[in-house]
Write an enzyme that holds these catalytic residues in place. Structure first.
Site, PDB file in Angstrom:
ATOM      1  N   GLU A  68       8.808  -0.496   5.064  1.00 18.42           N
ATOM      2  CA  GLU A  68       9.544  -1.582   5.717  1.00 18.42           C
ATOM      3  C   GLU A  68       9.655  -2.830   4.865  1.00 18.42           C
ATOM      4  O   GLU A  68      10.495  -3.689   5.111  1.00 18.42           O
ATOM      5  CB  GLU A  68       8.917  -1.924   7.066  1.00 18.42           C
ATOM      6  N   ASP A  74       4.699   0.383   8.700  1.00 21.75           N
ATOM      7  CA  ASP A  74       3.307   0.072   9.012  1.00 21.75           C
ATOM      8  C   ASP A  74       2.752   0.994  10.098  1.00 21.75           C
ATOM      9  O   ASP A  74       3.482   1.448  10.984  1.00 21.75           O
ATOM     10  CB  ASP A  74       3.182  -1.386   9.471  1.00 21.75           C
ATOM     11  N   ASP A 124       1.499   1.077  13.076  1.00 20.89           N
ATOM     12  CA  ASP A 124       1.274   0.532  14.410  1.00 20.89           C
ATOM     13  C   ASP A 124       2.529   0.783  15.252  1.00 20.89           C
ATOM     14  O   ASP A 124       3.471   1.444  14.808  1.00 20.89           O
ATOM     15  CB  ASP A 124       0.931  -0.962  14.356  1.00 20.89           C
ATOM     16  N   GLU A 126       4.913  -1.218  16.212  1.00 19.52           N
ATOM     17  CA  GLU A 126       6.117  -1.811  15.635  1.00 19.52           C
ATOM     18  C   GLU A 126       6.612  -0.967  14.474  1.00 19.52           C
ATOM     19  O   GLU A 126       7.815  -0.738  14.313  1.00 19.52           O
ATOM     20  CB  GLU A 126       5.815  -3.242  15.175  1.00 19.52           C
ATOM     21  N   TYR A 145      -4.736  -2.658   6.028  1.00 18.36           N
ATOM     22  CA  TYR A 145      -3.767  -3.142   7.006  1.00 18.36           C
ATOM     23  C   TYR A 145      -4.398  -4.226   7.873  1.00 18.36           C
ATOM     24  O   TYR A 145      -5.517  -4.074   8.376  1.00 18.36           O
ATOM     25  CB  TYR A 145      -3.270  -1.991   7.869  1.00 18.36           C
ATOM     26  N   ARG A 192      -3.251  -5.786  10.747  1.00 17.66           N
ATOM     27  CA  ARG A 192      -3.041  -5.865  12.201  1.00 17.66           C
ATOM     28  C   ARG A 192      -3.871  -4.781  12.864  1.00 17.66           C
ATOM     29  O   ARG A 192      -3.448  -3.635  12.969  1.00 17.66           O
ATOM     30  CB  ARG A 192      -1.557  -5.729  12.549  1.00 17.66           C
ATOM     31  N   HIS A 198      -6.705   1.758  13.498  1.00 15.18           N
ATOM     32  CA  HIS A 198      -6.873   1.456  12.080  1.00 15.18           C
ATOM     33  C   HIS A 198      -8.272   0.919  11.836  1.00 15.18           C
ATOM     34  O   HIS A 198      -8.976   0.509  12.749  1.00 15.18           O
ATOM     35  CB  HIS A 198      -5.855   0.412  11.614  1.00 15.18           C
TER      36      HIS A 198
END
Length: 785
Positions: free
Chosen positions: A9, A82, A84, A86, A319, A321, A365
């Protein structure tokens, strides 16, 4: 092996990943989301299972075209946004737009951008996770329904351009209610006593009054707090007045202070777990003053990769988040090896530390940690901007500390008797630094692995050591002091404390905290005052309307439960459409009632301030340029004023500053003085000082005749709607002469033009020149004459 396409992304990841993959791999970026709900319509079909009407984002068509072309050349497309919800949504939307071009589509994810992690992901691809996508889609649709339907009510009743949000509005409520609590707070007086005492061996030490006549000294309100905590102790006392304090001080004068008891014991302090998103945001705000948004932006760059000398583009952290404190076994082993080599085996715990995440954690994560612990902050400092170095140092130090042995202290607690009072003193001595050795603030002048020496403790953790004391020992009294204090309300939220509160209440998720706070500030619902959030008048009014008409939506418990329901959707335990149906069954009737009953405040919110010109009540109004006070007698009375609020929230008028304007003549209509004023767009003009009774105004003349042949006009100063000043003929539209450059009443000595102009140069200087392009005359500088 045919061509393989990896779609991430972020463009920053492209360079990092290309470094360790061969020529058979193409790496492209979606540059975030490529599709979303339309910006000018609801975009949700409520009668068709809430089907979203996705469309390609305005500036992403070229990106989509590039991705489709690349997909057509590849044997396999790996979607790698990513890891997650999103990221899953981005992957899902990319798959939708390339599916007719791609031969095969797989989803991969990695927690860190390293050669091993990426190659492992390529060896273990998976299918797109529909449940994760549904959870993101449910959140997006839910937020669209709330924002798109409530915001117009706020435009109608308060001010255009403002908005409501499912989570942001609850966060606003927390800030508003904390402020209301502070305004309602009544301070209570109390007195503290301290003594500076000395023994045979320095240094002197401080002792605090603990008991009077056997009753524990407490601050006002402490009795209630103890009851709430279930304390059975009932023998307490508060020194509440100066009379009581003076009487106690007099009773202690000349009385000996004698050591009555000494308690000594060893104590261990364990390290904190590695960072998750929320704790990283909190500590970065507390230690560095960074906003949550800034912290996440910096962490994103560290995760995607930075340029390191001799290493190229290198990802420094995992990562960022995440709500899990879990770490991979290999990361734990690497930390243990580094600790043993750089600090010694004594700094390793007897058993490897394993931390437990909260029950609400998604645990998808690892914690936020360094990718390679051997890359110490000092080793990469020269390659990083200061803000990136500061965040990496926090993450590296916190992770290393989390894997180290406990710090060991030797505590000394001393009770001291004086007349009918008892005093307490506490000291501590660091026996073994343990995890404290990894803290960056122990010794900032040394590299991190050697930063802390045994026997050193950070200033904020130190209690200080007491001198040797014995029971029955009479102490020297260096000073005895009393201090008047008043109870204080709970402080306003800082960014750190607001993030902590949102997390504890289950409002939002770690990935949304930065956006929530940023939105509240962008909408001017809150403002920072001395690093604490204070609601604006606009924020108070918006919150009031929402609390009155959308009490369920504004309820903290309801919002937290909705987050739990979205988690269930992500886990496959709940259907997202059913969740939307349950929500709208309650929301739509509430919306209809609000549309009928919400009182308009566009005319202003009445205050108890009296207009100084007509005696009517003043109103708080919300204009395009901000909040101000205006007379309720408008239009008969046009008095307005800026205002501030004191600590109790009371309105204070801001005294108007009368500008010292240059008088340039007499008004031809009323005889009062004419002065030069500035228009909102930047140009100057002439106006009567009798305004608003007299409305005479005229453009500011330069005194330079219009150079157009046959024109009798004069050049005047004007400005465009965007604020750029220009000069034109006052006979417009009969004469259309205009120039960006200020005219000067001097003829050109070279071509005879009736005027010269003063041109502003890009570098900030000025030059006088002829406006006729074919002439080229430039007046010499003053020093060249």
């Amino acid at each position: 092996m045919g061509k393989q396409l990896i779609i991430v992304e972020s463009p920053a990841k492209v360079k990092t990943i290309k470094k360790f993959l061969g020529p058979n791999y193409m790496v492209h970026a979606s540059v975030g989301h490529i599709r979303d709900l339309p910006s000018h319509s609801l975009g949700v079909d409520e009668n068709n299972n809430f089907a979203p009407e996705y469309q390609i984002i305005d500036n992403k068509q070229k990106v989509v075209n590039d991705l489709r072309a690349a997909a057509a050349k590849a044997d396999v497309v790996y979607l790698a946004p990513d890891p997650d919800r999103e990221g899953e949504a981005i992957a899902w939307h990319v798959a939708e737009v390339i599916q007719d071009k791609a031969k095969e589509i797989k989803r991969i994810q990695f927690n860190e951008i390293t050669a091993k992690a990426v190659k492992d992901a390529l060896e273990h691809p998976r299918e797109l996770n529909q449940h994760l996508f549904d959870a993101q889609q449910a959140r997006r649709v839910l937020d669209r329904l709330v924002g798109y339907k409530i915001s117009p009510l706020l435009w109608k009743t308060i001010k255009r351009g403002i908005s409501a949000g499912r989570v942001q509005s609850v966060a606003l409520r927390l800030i508003v209610e904390r402020d209301e609590e502070r305004h309602a707070f009544k301070p209570e007086e109390y007195w503290l006593f301290k003594a500076l005492l000395g023994a045979a061996t320095p240094p002197p030490f401080k002792a605090e009054l603990h008991k009077v006549d056997g009753k524990r000294v407490v601050t006002p309100g402490a009795e209630k707090a103890d009851e709430d905590k279930g304390s059975k102790e009932s023998s307490k006392i508060t020194i509440a007045t100066q009379e009581q304090a003076d009487a106690l001080e007099a009773a202690l004068q000349g009385q000996p202070f004698v050591v009555s008891a000494i308690e000594q014991k060893k104590r261990e302090r364990a390290p904190q777990p590695p960072f998750i998103t929320s704790t990283l945001q909190q500590v970065a705000n507390q230690r560095l003053g960074y906003t949550a948004k800034r912290t996440m932006s910096i962490a994103q760059r560290l995760y995607e990769g930075v340029e390191l000398e001799g290493r190229g583009t290198t990802a420094l952290i995992t990562y960022m988040r995440t709500d899990s404190v879990r770490i991979a076994d290999e990361a734990r082993d690497a930390a243990a090896l580094f600790i043993a080599q750089h600090w010694g085996k004594d700094y390793l715990p007897a058993k490897a530390r394993v931390y437990k995440s909260k029950n609400s954690a998604q645990d998808a994560h690892e914690a936020v940690r360094p990718v390679d612990v051997s890359l110490t902050p000092e080793e990469v400092k020269a390659d990083l901007p200061p803000e990136q170095y500061n965040i990496y140092r926090l993450i590296w130090s916190r992770f290393m500390a989390s894997q180290m042995a406990s710090a060991q202290f030797y505590d000394t607690n001393v009770s001291i008797a004086c007349a009918h009072t008892e005093w307490k003193a506490k000291g501590e001595r660091l026996l073994f630094a343990g995890w404290l050795a990894a803290l960056p603030n122990v010794n900032k002048n040394k590299p991190a692995p050697q930063a802390a020496e045994q026997g050193t403790v950070p200033e904020e953790l130190a209690e200080g050591e007491l001198p040797p004391l014995q029971q029955g020992q009479v102490l020297d009294v260096h000073s005895l002091s009393k201090e008047q204090k008043f109870t204080q309300p709970r402080p306003r939220y800082t960014e750190a404390s607001l993030v902590r509160e949102l997390e504890e209440l289950g409002i939002g998720r770690p990935s949304t905290y930065a956006a929530i706070i940023s939105t509240l500030q962008d909408r001017e619902y809150v403002q920072l005052e001395d690093k604490h959030f204070a609601p604006t008048d606009l924020g108070n009014v918006v919150c009031g309307q929402l609390r009155q008409h959308f009490s369920t939506l504004m309820d903290v418990g309801f919002t937290a439960q909705m987050e739990n329901d979205l988690d269930k959707v992500a886990e496959g335990g709940e259907n997202w459409v059913a969740l939307m149906q349950g929500f709208t069954e309650k929301f739509n009737p509430t919306l209809d009632a609000a549309a009928k009953n919400m009182k308009t405040l566009k005319t202003g919110v009445e205050t108890d301030i009296i207009c100084p010109e007509c005696g009517k009540a003043m109103l708080v109004k919300f204009g395009k340029t901000g909040t101000f006070l205006a007379c309720s007698g408008y239009p008969e009375c046009r008095y307005t004023s800026n205002f501030t609020r004191d600590d109790e929230g009371n309105i204070q008028l801001v005294e108007k500053q009368v500008p010292n304007r240059e008088v340039v003549g007499t008004c031809p209509q009323c005889g009062m003085d004419l002065v030069i004023k500035h228009a909102r767009t930047g140009s100057r003009f002439i106006a009567c000082t009798g305004y608003p009774k007299c409305t005479y105004a005229a453009p500011l003349s330069t005194g330079v005749p219009c150079p157009n042949e046959g024109c009798t006009g004069t050049l005047v100063e004007k400005s465009t709607k965007r604020g750029k000043v220009f000069y034109s003929c006052d006979q417009y539209p009969k004469c259309d002469y205009a120039s960006w450059d200020r005219p000067l009443p001097r003829p050109c000595p070279q071509c005879g033009s009736p005027l010269l102009v003063e041109k502003i140069l890009r570098g900030g200087g000025k030059k006088v020149m002829c406006p006729v392009k074919t002439c080229g005359y430039v007046a010499p500088e003053e020093g060249d004459k």
